[in-house]
Design a protein around this motif. Structure first.
Motif, PDB file in Angstrom:
ATOM      1  N   GLN H  44       0.415  -0.988   0.040  1.00 51.91           N
ATOM      2  CA  GLN H  44      -0.276   0.344   0.061  1.00 51.91           C
ATOM      3  C   GLN H  44       0.755   1.076  -0.156  1.00 51.91           C
ATOM      4  N   PRO H  45       1.056   1.937  -1.236  1.00 54.34           N
ATOM      5  CA  PRO H  45       2.769   2.008  -1.036  1.00 54.34           C
ATOM      6  C   PRO H  45       1.922   3.959  -0.772  1.00 54.34           C
ATOM      7  N   ASP H  46       1.047   4.404  -0.939  1.00 50.53           N
ATOM      8  CA  ASP H  46      -0.281   5.827  -0.936  1.00 50.53           C
ATOM      9  C   ASP H  46      -0.374   6.153   0.540  1.00 50.53           C
ATOM     10  N   GLU H  47       0.073   5.050   1.454  1.00 56.29           N
ATOM     11  CA  GLU H  47      -0.035   4.731   2.936  1.00 56.29           C
ATOM     12  C   GLU H  47       1.279   5.359   3.725  1.00 56.29           C
ATOM     13  N   SER H  48       2.114   5.345   2.959  1.00 55.30           N
ATOM     14  CA  SER H  48       3.307   4.862   3.508  1.00 55.30           C
ATOM     15  C   SER H  48       4.458   6.068   4.732  1.00 55.30           C
ATOM     16  N   ASN H  49       2.961   7.213   4.382  1.00 59.95           N
ATOM     17  CA  ASN H  49       3.137   8.256   5.574  1.00 59.95           C
ATOM     18  C   ASN H  49       2.993   7.653   6.777  1.00 59.95           C
ATOM     19  N   THR H  50       1.717   7.397   6.938  1.00 65.40           N
ATOM     20  CA  THR H  50       0.789   6.925   8.551  1.00 65.40           C
ATOM     21  C   THR H  50       1.739   5.478   8.659  1.00 65.40           C
ATOM     22  N   ILE H  51       2.181   4.219   7.999  1.00 63.20           N
ATOM     23  CA  ILE H  51       3.152   3.275   8.163  1.00 63.20           C
ATOM     24  C   ILE H  51       4.613   3.691   9.359  1.00 63.20           C
ATOM     25  N   SER H  52       5.065   4.591   8.568  1.00 59.47           N
ATOM     26  CA  SER H  52       6.169   5.291   9.215  1.00 59.47           C
ATOM     27  C   SER H  52       5.814   5.432  10.224  1.00 59.47           C
ATOM     28  N   ARG H  53       4.499   6.277  10.043  1.00 61.42           N
ATOM     29  CA  ARG H  53       4.861   6.880  11.794  1.00 61.42           C
ATOM     30  C   ARG H  53       4.428   6.398  12.867  1.00 61.42           C
ATOM     31  N   THR H  54       3.245   5.030  12.303  1.00 62.97           N
ATOM     32  CA  THR H  54       2.612   4.304  13.309  1.00 62.97           C
ATOM     33  C   THR H  54       4.482   3.080  13.686  1.00 62.97           C
ATOM     34  N   LEU H  55       5.260   3.408  12.865  1.00 61.03           N
ATOM     35  CA  LEU H  55       6.473   2.035  12.930  1.00 61.03           C
ATOM     36  C   LEU H  55       7.400   2.724  13.785  1.00 61.03           C
ATOM     37  N   PHE H  56       7.751   4.132  13.946  1.00 59.87           N
ATOM     38  CA  PHE H  56       8.340   4.469  15.287  1.00 59.87           C
ATOM     39  C   PHE H  56       8.436   4.625  16.234  1.00 59.87           C
ATOM     40  N   VAL H  57       6.708   5.087  15.863  1.00 54.52           N
ATOM     41  CA  VAL H  57       6.040   4.995  17.729  1.00 54.52           C
ATOM     42  C   VAL H  57       6.569   3.627  18.220  1.00 54.52           C
ATOM     43  N   GLY H  58       5.927   2.832  17.517  1.00 56.50           N
ATOM     44  CA  GLY H  58       5.846   1.625  17.389  1.00 56.50           C
ATOM     45  C   GLY H  58       7.584   0.834  18.221  1.00 56.50           C
ATOM     46  N   LEU H  59       8.593   1.468  17.501  1.00 55.10           N
ATOM     47  CA  LEU H  59      10.668   1.013  17.506  1.00 55.10           C
ATOM     48  C   LEU H  59      10.669   1.347  19.050  1.00 55.10           C
ATOM     49  N   ALA H  60       9.920   2.989  19.511  1.00 58.09           N
ATOM     50  CA  ALA H  60      10.301   3.178  20.382  1.00 58.09           C
ATOM     51  C   ALA H  60       9.647   2.421  21.274  1.00 58.09           C
ATOM     52  N   MET H  61       8.646   2.178  21.385  1.00 56.35           N
ATOM     53  CA  MET H  61       7.677   1.319  22.687  1.00 56.35           C
ATOM     54  C   MET H  61       8.626   0.463  23.010  1.00 56.35           C
ATOM     55  N   ILE H  62       8.710  -0.617  21.305  1.00 59.95           N
ATOM     56  CA  ILE H  62       9.992  -2.045  21.669  1.00 59.95           C
ATOM     57  C   ILE H  62      11.402  -1.260  22.493  1.00 59.95           C
ATOM     58  N   GLU H  63      12.033  -0.302  21.756  1.00 58.19           N
ATOM     59  CA  GLU H  63      13.097   0.267  22.184  1.00 58.19           C
ATOM     60  C   GLU H  63      12.789   0.192  23.769  1.00 58.19           C
ATOM     61  N   SER H  64      12.220   0.622  23.892  1.00 56.94           N
ATOM     62  CA  SER H  64      12.022   1.207  26.021  1.00 56.94           C
ATOM     63  C   SER H  64      12.168   0.211  26.374  1.00 56.94           C
ATOM     64  N   THR H  65      11.989  -1.372  25.968  1.00 60.16           N
ATOM     65  CA  THR H  65      12.750  -2.366  27.139  1.00 60.16           C
ATOM     66  C   THR H  65      14.124  -2.441  26.892  1.00 60.16           C
ATOM     67  N   ALA H  66      14.655  -2.126  25.876  1.00 65.05           N
ATOM     68  CA  ALA H  66      16.217  -2.708  25.713  1.00 65.05           C
ATOM     69  C   ALA H  66      16.653  -1.572  26.346  1.00 65.05           C
TER      70      ALA H  66
END
Lengths: 88, 88, 88, 88, 88, 88, 88, 88, 88, 88, 88, 88, 88, 88
Positions: H44-66
């Protein structure tokens, strides 16, 4: 502990270990084979004779490894060469 | 610890170990076979007789490895050749 | 530790080990069989009688390995041949 | 350590071990069965009665292995035959 | 170490072990059941009442094994029969 | 080591063990449930209310096993019955 | 080793163990949830708001088990009740 | 070994254990999330902005346990409360 | 323990270990091969001769590794070069 | 062993353990991410720029946990605070 | 224990270990290869010659690793360079 | 054992452990990446240049964790700071 | 135990360990490669020459890691640099 | 045991461990890569040149981690810096 006790104790432990570990894989392998046989019969009912025959040959082959373990267990319990020498 | 205690203790441990470990694989294998039999029956109801017969032969074959373990357990508890010699 | 304590302690440990380990595989196997039975019924409602019957036979077969372990556990706790001899 | 302490300590350890290990497989098996029941209901809503009935019979069967473990745990904690003898 | 310390230490260890190990499988099983319930609802929204009811019965059944473990943990911490005898 | 040190040391070890092991399965189970909820919402957006409600009930149920472990951990750290007796 | 060293050493070990083991499952569960959220968004872009909201509630729920472990770790390092008593 | 050596040795061991074990799950979870993000973008290339934003929030959340684990490691190496007391 | 007892005990242990571990993989491998053979026959009944022949060659090849282990077990029990030297 | 040897030995062991265990998950996670990136490029060649950019951000994020471990390893080998104190 | 007994005991243990562990992977690998060969024959009967030839070359290649282990086992039992030196 | 021997022995053990464990994940991750690259090329031959370039960047990234381990191994063997101090 | 016995015993153990563990992965990897080669031939018979050639190059590459282990085993048994020094 | 024996024994153990563990992952990774290469060739025969070239580059990359381990093994056996110092 004298030699007789050590050999006896070891034989008991190994007998139980051999038959219990040795019966894991045959039971799993046979379960897999039987299960596939049932699936094949449902798929190709006309071949149920050929499938049965091949299944039984295969089960005998797989069971043979359980038999090896059972034989070794029985040898350890009732015809243990080391026990005979030590306790003779 | 005298010989009698050692042999007795060992027999108890091995008896429990043998039947508990030895019943893992047959139970899993039978679960797999029964599960596939039910799937086959739902797929090919007309063959339910052939499927049942093959299933029961297969279950008996798989159960045999559990029987081996149960036999060894019973031998260790009630007809232990080493115990008889030590405690005789 | 005297013989009685050792045999008693060993019996307790093995009793708990046997029933806990021995109930793992039957529970998993039965879960698998029940689960497939439900799937088969949803797929072929007209065969629910045959499926039920086969399921119950299969469950009894699988449960038998748990029964073996339960029997050995009860023997170890209440009819332990070694305990009787040592504590008699 | 005297006999009473040893038997007591062993009973506590085995009681906890038995119920915790013994409840793993039933919980997983029941989770699998319940999960499949829900899937079957969504697939064949008209059969929800038959599915429910078979599910409950199956759950009872699987729960029985957890009950075995719970019974052994309670016996070890409150009706321990070895403890009674040692501490009597 | 005197008897009281040993029994106390053992009770603490077993209490923690029982509840932590004993809560693994229920959590996984419930996760599986809840997850499938959500999938079933999305697939067959009209049956959400039947699905919910079956889900809650199933969750209660699975939770029961966690309850067993929690009960044993509480018994070990606050109503330990061996502790009472030793420390009485 | 005196009794106080032993009980203290044991309590610390078991507290950490209980909460860390006990939080594995709930986290995985909740991850599975949340993940399926998101998939169901994408598949059936009109049912997002029912899905949310069922999800939250399910999460509470799964979280309960983590709560059990957290409660036991807190009891061991701040209201330890054995510590109170030994250090009292 | 005196009591202070033992309690200190134990606290350090358990603190590290708790946070490292306790962060495994949340990280995996969150990875699963985030991953499914991204898949759902790609499949149903119009629902990205509902999906985001459910995702964040779910992440908070999963993160809570990591928080439990972090709290216990901090308590052990900086507000250890046993340390205070021993070193007081 | 004197207290200082013991506490030092323990701190080193736990520091290394915490960061190495604690970084396993975040790395796997992030790998899963990133991998799914790439798949979603390709779908879904048209949604790459939403996907990127959600990805970065998720990565930050996961990184928090590290991050939790890294913080504990740094505390153990450079601001160890027990070390300060022992070596002070 | 004198040399004879040590060598005897070791031989018993290794004999049981060798045959029990050594029969795991052949049983699983044969189960897989038989299972696939049945599936192939159901799919292509006209080739059942070629399939049977290839299956038997393959089973013999797989069984050979179990035979190696059985041979080593028998050597250890009945033609042990070290035992002969020590007990000669 | 004197303090210096103990601290030195521990540092070496932990340094090796940290970097080797700590590099497992990043390598697997990166392998998964790279692998999916290649699949996405093959599926949607026009988006290869966006995919590359997201991939590199993700790899950096995953690599960061390996960097944490490498930093701790280097600190233990070349800027070990405990070593400096002991060997100073 | 004198040198001769130690070397003899070690050789027996390692011989059994080598052949039993060393035969696991070849049996599994051959099972996989045979199983795929049967599937390929059912799918493409006209190529059964090419498939057989490639299968046999592959089996020989896989069997070679089992042969390595068997050779080392035989060397340890019957041509052990260390035994010859010690017992010479 | 004197300090020099201990540090030397530890360094050897850790060097081997680090490189062997540390090379597991990179090899698996690279195998996964290469494997997917080949699949992508077969699917989209026109993009083989972009795929190759991304593959090589990814491989370098994954290889980097193996390099970390190799560097630590070399430091331990040839530039060991603790060895220099002890043996200096 | 004198140095010669220790070095001899260690060499035997490591030789068996190296070849048995070292032959696991090559056998599995080759089984996978051969199995896929057979599947590819059945799918694309016209390319059987290219497939064979690539297969043999790949098998040689995989076998090389088994050869490394076999070489080290032979060095340990017949050209052991440490043994030569100790026993020289 | 004197220093020389210890260093020698350790070197032998680590040499065998390094090469055997270190060859697991490369063999599996190469098996995966080769296997996928064969599948890709069967799917896209026209690209067999590009596929071969990428495969060989990838195999070399994966093999490199096995080479690292082999190099360390050889260093430990024939150019061991600690042995040279101790035995010099």
């Amino acid at each position: 502990m004298d030699s007789m006790t050590i050999i006896g104790m070891t034989s008991i432990i190994v007998a139980g270990f051999t038959i219990s570990i040795g019966s894991i894989a045959p039971a799993l392998g046979e379960g897999k084979a039987v299960s596939q046989a049932l699936a094949s019969m449902a798929q190709q009912p006309d071949e149920s004779n050929t499938i049965s025959r091949t299944l039984f040959v295969g089960l005998a082959m797989i069971e043979s490894t359980a038999i090896y373990c059972f034989v070794v267990t029985m040898i350890l319990l009732f015809a243990n060469p080391f026990w005979n020498l030590v306790a003779g």
